[in-house]
Scaffold this motif. Structure first.
Motif, PDB file in Angstrom:
ATOM      1  N   MET A   1       0.839  -1.153  -0.204  1.00 62.42           N
ATOM      2  CA  MET A   1      -0.015   0.126  -0.020  1.00 62.42           C
ATOM      3  C   MET A   1       0.764   1.066   0.220  1.00 62.42           C
ATOM      4  O   MET A   1       1.956   1.290   0.610  1.00 62.42           O
ATOM      5  CB  MET A   1      -0.892  -0.101   1.248  1.00 62.42           C
ATOM      6  CG  MET A   1      -1.855   1.137   1.398  1.00 62.42           C
ATOM      7  SD  MET A   1      -3.065   1.213   2.465  1.00 62.42           S
ATOM      8  CE  MET A   1      -3.850  -0.513   2.296  1.00 62.42           C
ATOM      9  N   GLY A   2       0.549   2.373  -0.604  1.00 65.39           N
ATOM     10  CA  GLY A   2       1.038   3.503  -0.754  1.00 65.39           C
ATOM     11  C   GLY A   2       0.663   4.639   0.168  1.00 65.39           C
ATOM     12  O   GLY A   2      -0.675   4.644   0.318  1.00 65.39           O
ATOM     13  N   LEU A   3       1.547   5.330   0.697  1.00 65.32           N
ATOM     14  CA  LEU A   3       0.978   6.394   1.789  1.00 65.32           C
ATOM     15  C   LEU A   3       1.624   7.674   1.249  1.00 65.32           C
ATOM     16  O   LEU A   3       3.023   7.646   1.013  1.00 65.32           O
ATOM     17  CB  LEU A   3       1.368   6.034   2.991  1.00 65.32           C
ATOM     18  CG  LEU A   3       0.932   7.065   4.359  1.00 65.32           C
ATOM     19  CD1 LEU A   3       0.345   6.184   5.339  1.00 65.32           C
ATOM     20  CD2 LEU A   3       2.112   8.274   4.585  1.00 65.32           C
ATOM     21  N   THR A   4       1.020   8.735   0.955  1.00 68.01           N
ATOM     22  CA  THR A   4       1.679   9.886   0.623  1.00 68.01           C
ATOM     23  C   THR A   4       0.894  11.038   1.120  1.00 68.01           C
ATOM     24  O   THR A   4      -0.136  10.939   1.944  1.00 68.01           O
ATOM     25  CB  THR A   4       1.646  10.092  -0.967  1.00 68.01           C
ATOM     26  OG1 THR A   4       2.549  11.091  -1.081  1.00 68.01           O
ATOM     27  CG2 THR A   4       0.231  10.195  -1.579  1.00 68.01           C
ATOM     28  N   GLY A   5       1.215  12.299   0.947  1.00 72.48           N
ATOM     29  CA  GLY A   5       0.758  13.529   1.584  1.00 72.48           C
ATOM     30  C   GLY A   5       1.719  14.667   1.012  1.00 72.48           C
ATOM     31  O   GLY A   5       2.651  14.420   0.279  1.00 72.48           O
TER      32      GLY A   5
ATOM     33  N   THR B   1       1.765  18.089   6.044  1.00 67.26           N
ATOM     34  CA  THR B   1       0.637  17.397   6.323  1.00 67.26           C
ATOM     35  C   THR B   1       0.674  16.362   7.360  1.00 67.26           C
ATOM     36  O   THR B   1      -0.421  16.065   7.800  1.00 67.26           O
ATOM     37  CB  THR B   1      -0.166  16.741   5.052  1.00 67.26           C
ATOM     38  OG1 THR B   1       0.742  15.622   4.664  1.00 67.26           O
ATOM     39  CG2 THR B   1      -0.207  17.655   3.684  1.00 67.26           C
ATOM     40  N   GLY B   2       1.521  15.967   7.687  1.00 63.35           N
ATOM     41  CA  GLY B   2       1.723  15.130   8.937  1.00 63.35           C
ATOM     42  C   GLY B   2       1.952  13.658   8.457  1.00 63.35           C
ATOM     43  O   GLY B   2       1.664  12.569   8.959  1.00 63.35           O
ATOM     44  N   LYS B   3       2.362  13.480   7.243  1.00 61.75           N
ATOM     45  CA  LYS B   3       2.645  12.162   6.388  1.00 61.75           C
ATOM     46  C   LYS B   3       3.520  11.404   7.318  1.00 61.75           C
ATOM     47  O   LYS B   3       3.373   9.915   7.639  1.00 61.75           O
ATOM     48  CB  LYS B   3       3.387  12.138   5.102  1.00 61.75           C
ATOM     49  CG  LYS B   3       3.535  10.801   4.587  1.00 61.75           C
ATOM     50  CD  LYS B   3       4.161  11.034   3.207  1.00 61.75           C
ATOM     51  CE  LYS B   3       5.607  11.915   3.239  1.00 61.75           C
ATOM     52  NZ  LYS B   3       6.541  11.112   3.937  1.00 61.75           N
ATOM     53  N   SER B   4       4.649  11.718   7.971  1.00 60.86           N
ATOM     54  CA  SER B   4       5.585  10.923   8.725  1.00 60.86           C
ATOM     55  C   SER B   4       4.690  10.482  10.268  1.00 60.86           C
ATOM     56  O   SER B   4       4.921   9.210  10.868  1.00 60.86           O
ATOM     57  CB  SER B   4       6.812  11.862   9.016  1.00 60.86           C
ATOM     58  OG  SER B   4       7.412  12.034   7.942  1.00 60.86           O
TER      59      SER B   4
ATOM     60  N   ILE C   1      -2.986   5.743   0.393  1.00 61.60           N
ATOM     61  CA  ILE C   1      -3.490   6.682   1.445  1.00 61.60           C
ATOM     62  C   ILE C   1      -2.972   7.774   1.364  1.00 61.60           C
ATOM     63  O   ILE C   1      -1.894   8.150   1.227  1.00 61.60           O
ATOM     64  CB  ILE C   1      -3.174   5.924   2.919  1.00 61.60           C
ATOM     65  CG1 ILE C   1      -3.564   4.302   3.001  1.00 61.60           C
ATOM     66  CG2 ILE C   1      -3.445   6.946   4.075  1.00 61.60           C
ATOM     67  CD1 ILE C   1      -3.018   3.983   4.184  1.00 61.60           C
ATOM     68  N   VAL C   2      -3.846   8.895   1.425  1.00 64.10           N
ATOM     69  CA  VAL C   2      -3.320  10.204   1.132  1.00 64.10           C
ATOM     70  C   VAL C   2      -3.544  11.165   2.867  1.00 64.10           C
ATOM     71  O   VAL C   2      -4.651  11.051   3.214  1.00 64.10           O
ATOM     72  CB  VAL C   2      -4.016  11.257   0.306  1.00 64.10           C
ATOM     73  CG1 VAL C   2      -3.568  12.638   0.179  1.00 64.10           C
ATOM     74  CG2 VAL C   2      -3.607  10.473  -1.183  1.00 64.10           C
ATOM     75  N   VAL C   3      -2.449  11.322   3.223  1.00 65.56           N
ATOM     76  CA  VAL C   3      -2.503  12.307   4.734  1.00 65.56           C
ATOM     77  C   VAL C   3      -2.810  13.804   4.120  1.00 65.56           C
ATOM     78  O   VAL C   3      -2.051  14.320   3.560  1.00 65.56           O
ATOM     79  CB  VAL C   3      -1.123  12.087   5.175  1.00 65.56           C
ATOM     80  CG1 VAL C   3      -1.479  12.924   6.602  1.00 65.56           C
ATOM     81  CG2 VAL C   3      -1.133  10.532   5.610  1.00 65.56           C
ATOM     82  N   TYR C   4      -4.110  14.209   4.669  1.00 68.16           N
ATOM     83  CA  TYR C   4      -4.572  15.575   4.338  1.00 68.16           C
ATOM     84  C   TYR C   4      -4.309  16.558   5.237  1.00 68.16           C
ATOM     85  O   TYR C   4      -4.728  16.463   6.381  1.00 68.16           O
ATOM     86  CB  TYR C   4      -5.811  15.515   3.718  1.00 68.16           C
ATOM     87  CG  TYR C   4      -6.382  16.848   3.311  1.00 68.16           C
ATOM     88  CD1 TYR C   4      -6.402  17.353   1.940  1.00 68.16           C
ATOM     89  CD2 TYR C   4      -7.452  17.354   4.228  1.00 68.16           C
ATOM     90  CE1 TYR C   4      -6.822  18.499   1.921  1.00 68.16           C
ATOM     91  CE2 TYR C   4      -7.854  18.606   3.880  1.00 68.16           C
ATOM     92  CZ  TYR C   4      -7.647  19.091   2.779  1.00 68.16           C
ATOM     93  OH  TYR C   4      -8.232  20.413   2.548  1.00 68.16           O
TER      94      TYR C   4
END
Length: 191
Positions: A1-5, A9-12, A124-127
């Motif tokens: 799964m990919g996670l980005t932002g 934005t608080g991705k880490s 997953i996008v961290v917004y």
């Protein structure tokens, strides 16, 4: 799964929350630092195209100098990405194959911009809204508003990134709200 932002934005933060719950997280920034380590073939390519100024006296990458070059030059930024991204993706794939978790997340700021998102079924996008990003970046990195805006604009607009999301984690309303969303999402992946 990919996670980005986007930046700030608080991705880490979200990535670390998933890791605390038991996910195997691959940090693309860490992988990127690894592939440009002193003496690496990728670092030699960077030096070839960007010059000796981007190499520190100790032989390591001068990140600050390289950032100054690419922040205002889209062509050079794309050139850098074309040099680094294949090596980063290759290393990420190696780590995925070594993972021992039923939830593997690749955390990458430029997941969509690099085209890497196509490797994943779910994103997953961290917004956080632009103004929240701006405020956080100015505070965190002690930047002027102008510099922070310019830096944020080197990445895809966060509203545009949301269009690629399978899931969105809204990190604009405090850590506990974010933690609740992460936990709920993690639990859906466990069923």
């Amino acid at each position: 799964m990919g996670l980005t932002g986007g930046i700030a934005t608080g991705k880490s933060l979200v990535s670390s929350m998933f890791e605390q719950l038991g996910a195997f997280v691959i940090d693309a920034d860490r992988v990127a630092r690894e592939v440009v380590s002193k003496g690496s073939p990728v670092l030699k390519e960077i030096e070839k195209y960007f010059g000796k100024d981007v190499i520190l006296p100790d032989g390591n990458l001068n990140r600050k100098k390289l950032r100054e070059i690419i922040i205002s030059d889209k062509e050079k930024r794309e050139l850098l990405n074309s040099i680094t991204h294949p090596a980063i993706i290759e290393r990420e794939n190696e780590l995925v194959n070594q993972a021992d978790s039923n939830l593997i997340i690749v955390d990458a700021a430029l997941l969509i911009e690099s085209g890497s998102h196509k490797r994943f079924k779910e994103i997953i996008v961290v917004y956080a809204p632009f103004e929240v990003q701006l405020k956080r970046l100015m505070e965190r990195d002690k930047m002027s508003r102008e510099d922070a805006e310019r830096f944020i604009k080197t990445q895809m607009d966060i509203e545009e990134k949301k269009k690629y999301a399978t899931y969105i984690i809204d990190n604009s309303d405090g850590i506990e709200y974010t933690r609740k969303q992460v936990k709920e999402l993690y639990e859906t992946f466990q069923t």
